[in-house]
Design an enzyme around this catalytic site. Structure first.
Site, short mmCIF file in Angstrom:
data_model
loop_
_atom_site.label_atom_id
_atom_site.label_comp_id
_atom_site.label_asym_id
_atom_site.label_seq_id
_atom_site.Cartn_x
_atom_site.Cartn_y
_atom_site.Cartn_z
N LEU A 30 26.14 42.88 -6.96
CA LEU A 30 27.21 43.91 -7.18
C LEU A 30 26.96 45.01 -7.66
O LEU A 30 25.64 45.63 -8.29
CB LEU A 30 27.93 43.00 -8.79
CG LEU A 30 28.41 41.08 -7.92
CD1 LEU A 30 28.73 40.80 -9.89
CD2 LEU A 30 29.23 41.03 -7.28
N GLY A 33 31.14 48.93 -7.79
CA GLY A 33 32.96 48.30 -6.68
C GLY A 33 33.86 47.29 -7.12
O GLY A 33 35.17 47.50 -7.59
N HIS A 34 32.40 46.51 -7.20
CA HIS A 34 32.65 45.27 -7.03
C HIS A 34 33.71 45.25 -8.94
O HIS A 34 33.81 44.56 -9.18
CB HIS A 34 31.78 44.33 -6.84
CG HIS A 34 31.46 43.78 -6.20
ND1 HIS A 34 30.15 43.93 -5.60
CD2 HIS A 34 31.82 43.16 -4.29
CE1 HIS A 34 29.56 43.93 -3.93
NE2 HIS A 34 29.92 43.25 -4.44
N GLN A 58 31.09 34.76 8.53
CA GLN A 58 32.04 35.74 8.84
C GLN A 58 30.76 36.94 9.01
O GLN A 58 31.58 38.29 9.32
CB GLN A 58 32.49 36.29 7.79
CG GLN A 58 31.79 37.55 6.67
CD GLN A 58 32.24 37.04 5.14
OE1 GLN A 58 33.05 36.54 3.92
NE2 GLN A 58 32.67 38.77 4.76
N ASP A 147 37.93 47.69 2.16
CA ASP A 147 37.73 46.79 3.37
C ASP A 147 39.60 47.03 3.38
O ASP A 147 39.63 46.00 3.60
CB ASP A 147 37.37 45.42 2.93
CG ASP A 147 35.53 45.84 2.45
OD1 ASP A 147 34.33 46.29 3.52
OD2 ASP A 147 35.26 45.47 1.30
N VAL A 173 35.45 52.94 -4.70
CA VAL A 173 35.43 53.57 -5.67
C VAL A 173 33.29 53.93 -4.78
O VAL A 173 32.83 53.84 -4.03
CB VAL A 173 33.89 52.05 -6.37
CG1 VAL A 173 32.56 53.20 -8.15
CG2 VAL A 173 34.77 51.65 -7.39
N LEU A 181 30.80 53.01 -2.14
CA LEU A 181 29.65 52.06 -2.65
C LEU A 181 29.43 50.55 -1.64
O LEU A 181 31.08 50.50 -1.32
CB LEU A 181 30.15 51.44 -3.77
CG LEU A 181 29.54 52.72 -5.92
CD1 LEU A 181 30.00 52.12 -6.96
CD2 LEU A 181 28.36 53.41 -5.29
N SER A 183 27.22 47.01 -1.10
CA SER A 183 26.16 46.25 -1.03
C SER A 183 24.65 46.39 0.14
O SER A 183 23.08 46.63 0.04
CB SER A 183 26.12 45.07 -0.88
OG SER A 183 27.15 44.87 -1.57
N ARG A 184 25.82 47.17 1.11
CA ARG A 184 24.83 47.10 2.24
C ARG A 184 23.23 48.95 2.21
O ARG A 184 23.26 49.17 2.47
CB ARG A 184 25.13 47.12 4.12
CG ARG A 184 25.71 46.25 4.24
CD ARG A 184 26.07 46.19 5.35
NE ARG A 184 26.44 44.52 6.22
CZ ARG A 184 27.62 43.63 5.86
NH1 ARG A 184 28.70 44.60 5.06
NH2 ARG A 184 27.44 43.11 6.14
P1 AMP Z 1 31.83 42.35 -0.72
O1 AMP Z 1 30.82 41.89 -1.79
O2 AMP Z 1 31.27 42.92 0.19
O3 AMP Z 1 32.35 40.98 0.57
O4 AMP Z 1 32.87 42.70 -1.70
C1 AMP Z 1 34.26 42.12 -2.48
C2 AMP Z 1 35.28 43.46 -2.66
O5 AMP Z 1 34.83 44.09 -3.62
C3 AMP Z 1 35.92 43.09 -1.92
O6 AMP Z 1 37.07 42.73 -2.08
C4 AMP Z 1 35.08 44.39 -1.39
O7 AMP Z 1 36.46 45.18 -0.19
C5 AMP Z 1 35.28 45.40 -3.10
N1 AMP Z 1 34.45 46.58 -2.72
C6 AMP Z 1 33.75 46.73 -2.00
N2 AMP Z 1 32.91 47.96 -2.35
C7 AMP Z 1 33.96 48.49 -2.63
C8 AMP Z 1 34.32 50.02 -3.18
N3 AMP Z 1 33.26 50.31 -3.05
N4 AMP Z 1 34.96 49.99 -3.84
C9 AMP Z 1 36.18 49.42 -4.22
N5 AMP Z 1 36.23 47.89 -3.99
C10 AMP Z 1 34.69 47.51 -3.41
#
Ligand code: AMP
Length: 283
Positions: A30, A33-34, A58, A147, A173, A181, A183-184
């Site tokens: 996390l 952004g999360h 996925q 996304d 964010v 932001l 995770s990668r």
């Molecule tokens: P993930 O863990 O990558 O599947 O992301 C989980 C949720 O967090 C998804 O709805 C993403 O679109 C959202 N998310 C990931 N990065 C950001 C970010 N930088 N700003 C806002 N939401 C994000």
């Protein structure tokens, strides 16, 4: 904070939560952004549920799944500090037991952009999101504009299948230098990290031109590409300017649209997007 690993435990704990319930599905590791999604869910609901599940179906490339970053203890600390009520951390076997046979498929809008370059990706997303919404049964679920196509696909899914949940989108964010932001991002080399803000700069260059009156779709895509071409480390996969509903590429004069891109830096695939729309269009 209650932590559940099984669907049965989650359902039992969910039954004790006050309404309305907000839900944030994530794959963990996390970042802010999360947490923006979590804070919105907290503000707008009586209880907040977060899931952490790195959904294998996925991922279109095995090596991407294998090196996807994970840090469950840290994630738990962040969610506890944020005041989350319930965390769901199922195993792969819990979500996809032997004999699992169903795929949820959204047509057309999954065949372009990310779907075109990551075969099977959105079937994995829509299948796991359907399962998670059925398991958690939230009143509202929160998705990031980072996304953008995913949020559009999920809205289509819940409308088409009459899933009784409201989908809310949260703005991307970014780091102070503009990098979205992700995770990668942690997988980038120092040199890769240094050039990564170019992705947002390219989107902003086209957005600024659009705000200045440039309306030609090809020209706007070209402005973004020209900025990306400044950095030899960046390998562009696509630059798109698409309709915000159908996600079909726009041609000619653009009134509003989704400007998005995917690019590789040092073997790490990053995506980003901005919307081109006037204030009147957003209200
Ligand atoms: P993930 O863990 O990558 O599947 O992301 C989980 C949720 O967090 C998804 O709805 C993403 O679109 C959202 N998310 C990931 N990065 C950001 C970010 N930088 N700003 C806002 N939401 C994000």
């Amino acid at each position: 904070m209650v932590v559940c690993e099984t669907i049965a435990d989650l359902r039992a704990a969910r039954a004790n939560l006050p309404a309305p319930v907000g839900f944030v599905p994530t794959m963990g590791y996390l970042h802010a952004g999360h947490m923006a999604l979590v804070h919105r869910a907290k503000q707008e609901n009586a209880a907040t549920v977060v899931s952490i599940f790195v959904n294998p179906i996925q991922f279109d490339r095995a090596e991407d799944l294998a090196r996807y970053p994970r840090d469950l203890p840290r994630d738990m600390r962040l969610l506890e500090e944020a005041g989350v009520d319930l965390v769901f951390i199922p195993s792969v076997e819990e979500m996809y037991p032997a004999g699992f046979r169903t795929v949820v498929h959204v047509r057309e809008i999954t065949e372009v952009l990310e779907g075109k370059h990551r075969p099977g990706h959105f079937d994995g997303v829509t299948t796991v999101v359907t399962k998670l919404l059925n398991i958690v049964q939230p009143d509202r679920a929160y998705f990031g504009q980072k996304d953008a196509q995913q949020a559009i696909v999920v809205k289509q899914l819940v409308a088409d299948l009459n899933i009784p949940v409201e989908i809310r989108e949260v703005a991307t964010v970014r780091e102070p230098d503009g990098l979205a932001l992700s995770s990668r991002n942690v997988l980038l080399s120092p040199a890769g990290r240094a050039v990564a803000p170019t992705l947002y700069r390219a989107l902003r260059a086209a957005q600024t031109a659009w705000q200045g009156g440039e309306r030609d779709a090809d020209r706007l895509r070209a402005i973004a590409r020209e900025e990306l071409a400044q950095e030899p480390r960046i390998e562009v996969e696509y630059v798109s300017l698409a309709d915000l509903e159908t996600l079909q590429e726009l041609e000619g004069e653009v009134r509003r649209g989704l400007l998005s891109l995917a690019a590789w830096i040092d073997g790490v695939r990053l995506i980003d997007n901005v919307r081109l729309e006037s204030i009147q269009d957003t209200t």
